[in-house]
Design a protein around this motif. Structure first.
Motif, short mmCIF file in Angstrom:
data_model
loop_
_atom_site.label_atom_id
_atom_site.label_comp_id
_atom_site.label_asym_id
_atom_site.label_seq_id
_atom_site.Cartn_x
_atom_site.Cartn_y
_atom_site.Cartn_z
N THR A 7 25.16 12.40 4.94
CA THR A 7 25.36 11.20 4.13
C THR A 7 25.08 9.95 4.95
O THR A 7 24.40 9.02 4.48
N ALA A 8 25.58 9.92 6.17
CA ALA A 8 25.34 8.78 7.05
C ALA A 8 23.85 8.60 7.31
O ALA A 8 23.33 7.49 7.29
N ALA A 9 23.14 9.71 7.55
CA ALA A 9 21.70 9.64 7.81
C ALA A 9 20.96 9.10 6.59
O ALA A 9 20.04 8.28 6.72
N ALA A 10 21.33 9.55 5.40
CA ALA A 10 20.65 9.10 4.18
C ALA A 10 20.86 7.60 3.96
O ALA A 10 19.92 6.88 3.58
N LEU A 11 22.05 7.10 4.21
CA LEU A 11 22.33 5.68 4.05
C LEU A 11 21.55 4.84 5.07
O LEU A 11 20.95 3.81 4.72
N TYR A 12 21.56 5.29 6.30
CA TYR A 12 20.84 4.58 7.37
C TYR A 12 19.35 4.51 7.07
O TYR A 12 18.73 3.46 7.17
N LEU A 14 17.92 4.90 4.13
CA LEU A 14 17.71 4.09 2.93
C LEU A 14 17.48 2.64 3.34
O LEU A 14 16.54 1.98 2.86
N GLY A 15 18.32 2.13 4.23
CA GLY A 15 18.15 0.77 4.71
C GLY A 15 16.84 0.56 5.43
O GLY A 15 16.15 -0.44 5.23
N ARG A 16 16.43 1.53 6.24
CA ARG A 16 15.18 1.41 6.98
C ARG A 16 13.97 1.44 6.06
O ARG A 16 13.05 0.64 6.21
N TYR A 17 13.95 2.36 5.09
CA TYR A 17 12.77 2.49 4.24
C TYR A 17 12.58 1.30 3.31
O TYR A 17 11.45 0.86 3.08
N VAL A 18 13.66 0.76 2.77
CA VAL A 18 13.52 -0.43 1.91
C VAL A 18 13.03 -1.61 2.74
O VAL A 18 12.14 -2.36 2.33
N GLU A 19 13.58 -1.77 3.93
CA GLU A 19 13.13 -2.85 4.82
C GLU A 19 11.67 -2.67 5.20
O GLU A 19 10.91 -3.65 5.25
N ARG A 20 11.24 -1.45 5.46
CA ARG A 20 9.86 -1.18 5.85
C ARG A 20 8.91 -1.50 4.69
O ARG A 20 7.84 -2.10 4.90
N ALA A 21 9.29 -1.12 3.48
CA ALA A 21 8.45 -1.42 2.32
C ALA A 21 8.34 -2.92 2.11
O ALA A 21 7.25 -3.45 1.83
N THR A 77 -0.51 0.08 0.36
CA THR A 77 0.39 -0.07 -0.79
C THR A 77 0.55 1.21 -1.60
O THR A 77 1.67 1.66 -1.84
N LEU A 78 -0.54 1.81 -2.04
CA LEU A 78 -0.49 2.86 -3.06
C LEU A 78 -0.95 4.24 -2.59
O LEU A 78 -0.88 5.18 -3.37
N ASP A 79 -1.38 4.38 -1.37
CA ASP A 79 -1.91 5.66 -0.90
C ASP A 79 -0.77 6.65 -0.68
O ASP A 79 0.12 6.42 0.13
N MET A 80 -0.81 7.76 -1.40
CA MET A 80 0.23 8.79 -1.29
C MET A 80 -0.04 9.80 -0.18
O MET A 80 0.77 10.69 0.06
N THR A 81 -1.17 9.67 0.51
CA THR A 81 -1.55 10.70 1.48
C THR A 81 -1.00 10.47 2.87
O THR A 81 -1.14 11.33 3.74
N HIS A 82 -0.38 9.34 3.12
CA HIS A 82 0.20 9.12 4.45
C HIS A 82 1.54 8.41 4.31
O HIS A 82 1.79 7.70 3.33
N PRO A 83 2.44 8.57 5.29
CA PRO A 83 3.82 8.09 5.13
C PRO A 83 4.00 6.59 5.33
O PRO A 83 5.10 6.08 5.11
N GLY A 84 2.94 5.87 5.73
CA GLY A 84 3.12 4.46 6.02
C GLY A 84 2.92 3.52 4.85
O GLY A 84 3.17 2.32 4.99
N SER A 85 2.49 4.01 3.70
CA SER A 85 2.27 3.13 2.57
C SER A 85 3.59 2.72 1.92
O SER A 85 4.61 3.39 2.07
N ILE A 86 3.54 1.62 1.18
CA ILE A 86 4.75 1.15 0.51
C ILE A 86 5.27 2.20 -0.47
O ILE A 86 6.47 2.46 -0.54
N VAL A 87 4.37 2.81 -1.23
CA VAL A 87 4.81 3.78 -2.23
C VAL A 87 5.50 4.97 -1.59
O VAL A 87 6.50 5.48 -2.11
N ARG A 88 5.03 5.43 -0.43
CA ARG A 88 5.68 6.54 0.26
C ARG A 88 7.03 6.12 0.84
O ARG A 88 7.99 6.90 0.82
N GLU A 91 9.34 6.10 -2.04
CA GLU A 91 9.64 7.48 -2.42
C GLU A 91 10.76 8.03 -1.55
O GLU A 91 11.71 8.66 -2.06
N GLN A 92 10.68 7.78 -0.24
CA GLN A 92 11.73 8.24 0.67
C GLN A 92 13.04 7.48 0.45
O GLN A 92 14.12 8.05 0.54
N ALA A 93 12.94 6.18 0.17
CA ALA A 93 14.14 5.40 -0.11
C ALA A 93 14.86 5.94 -1.33
O ALA A 93 16.09 6.10 -1.35
N ARG A 94 14.10 6.23 -2.38
CA ARG A 94 14.69 6.75 -3.62
C ARG A 94 15.31 8.14 -3.40
O ARG A 94 16.38 8.45 -3.93
#
Length: 313
Positions: A7-12, A14-21, A77-88, A91-94
């Motif tokens: 749970t702690a890992a998921a919350l941490y 979540l904060g990182r992925y939203v900030e990264r996007a 922004t929209l490329d689903m093939t690599h983890p650095g795009s906003i959409v990916r 996806e991880q944040a959600r």
């Protein structure tokens, strides 16, 4: 009382992925504007820098596409093939938000969902105007998520989200400043000399610091002042000093709640002590690139220490 490590890992994260996007959206938006409005055409150099800042230059090179606005904007922004795009990232944040749904308020969960829905059935960011609209949407919904977190009960869940966001924000600012200052100096330009005004404005726009700069410095746009602002001025939330303070505050707050202190706390306190002694002009003289690279490595080590301390891994 300590929460479950997963749970702690998921919350941490979540904060990182939203900030990264949010950061990537700001970077893409600023690069579009730089490319369109700069005093001299930015073109490939500007978009190459955006890829380098986000650690995506090798992944993009593997696609074989030219470094121009449309393919790079789509990739980031929209490329689903690599983890650095906003959409990916979203996806991880959600995914992480769903895993800790009961730890979030309805407003916080809705904000994450709204971020994700911006990209539902989107295949291309379109032209410059459509890309700017998409990035503005990401920024607005990310601010909504941040506001929802601040309105939540101040417990371990909010502290872990904000801790993750602060670690991510520190890394983003350091990489942005390093790439823009060190790698993209105009040919023949000396470190510390006069560099392209539009690039420095882009840096300030990316970290929402244009107005802050005008409030704090009265002698026009000077590279040394931008460096001072983004490294040592803790009153700016996206400065390195501001992020360093935020990390210590959240770790201290977590320690009061769960009684747990360890390696991460010691590293964070040592880092803030060094930061309080840091002077921008000394950093420039001794080597800004070397300083920022050391900061990035230390930030990664602190991230790993947090994972061990809270048993993310």
């Amino acid at each position: 009382m300590r929460m479950l490590s997963r749970t702690a890992a998921a919350l941490y994260w979540l904060g990182r992925y939203v900030e990264r996007a949010d950061f990537t959206a700001r970077l893409v938006e600023a690069t579009v504007r730089l490319d369109a409005l700069s005093a001299r055409p930015a073109g490939e150099a500007a978009w190459a820098s955006a890829l380098i800042v986000t650690y995506n230059e090798d992944a993009f090179a593997a696609t074989g596409q030219n470094i121009t606005q449309q393919p790079v904007a789509h990739f980031l922004t929209l490329d689903m093939t690599h983890p650095g795009s906003i959409v990916r990232c979203l996806e991880q944040a959600r995914y992480n938000a769903r895993a800790v749904r009961t730890a979030l308020t309805r407003e916080a969960w809705t904000a994450v969902n709204r971020l994700w829905l911006l990209f539902a059935n989107r295949l291309s960011p379109g032209g410059a105007s459509a890309t700017l609209n998409l990035c503005e949407g990401v920024k607005a919904e990310a601010r909504g998520f941040e506001g929802a977190i601040h309105r939540m009960m101040h417990n371990q869940a909010t502290m872990l989200i904000q801790l993750g966001a602060a670690i991510e924000r520190a890394d983003n600012t350091a990489r942005l400043l390093d790439v823009k200052y060190h790698l993209l100096l105009p040919e023949g330009e000396v470190v510390g000399g006069v560099v392209d005004r539009d690039q420095w404005t882009t840096i300030l726009q990316t970290v929402s610091a244009v107005t802050a700069y005008r409030w704090l410095y009265s002698d026009g746009l000077q590279p040394a002042n931008v460096i001072d602002l983004l490294i040592t001025r803790a009153e700016l939330p996206r400065s390195l000093a501001g992020c360093v303070e935020e990390v210590v505050e959240q770790l201290n707050a977590l320690a009061k709640r769960n009684g747990l202190q360890g390696e991460a706390d010691r590293m964070a306190r040592a880092r803030i002590a060094r930061m309080q002694k840091t002077r921008a002009h000394e950093v420039i003289v001794s080597g800004l690139h070397e300083y920022l690279q050391a900061f990035i490595r230390e930030n990664a080590m602190l991230d790993a220490a947090i994972a061990r301390q809270f048993r993310f891994i």
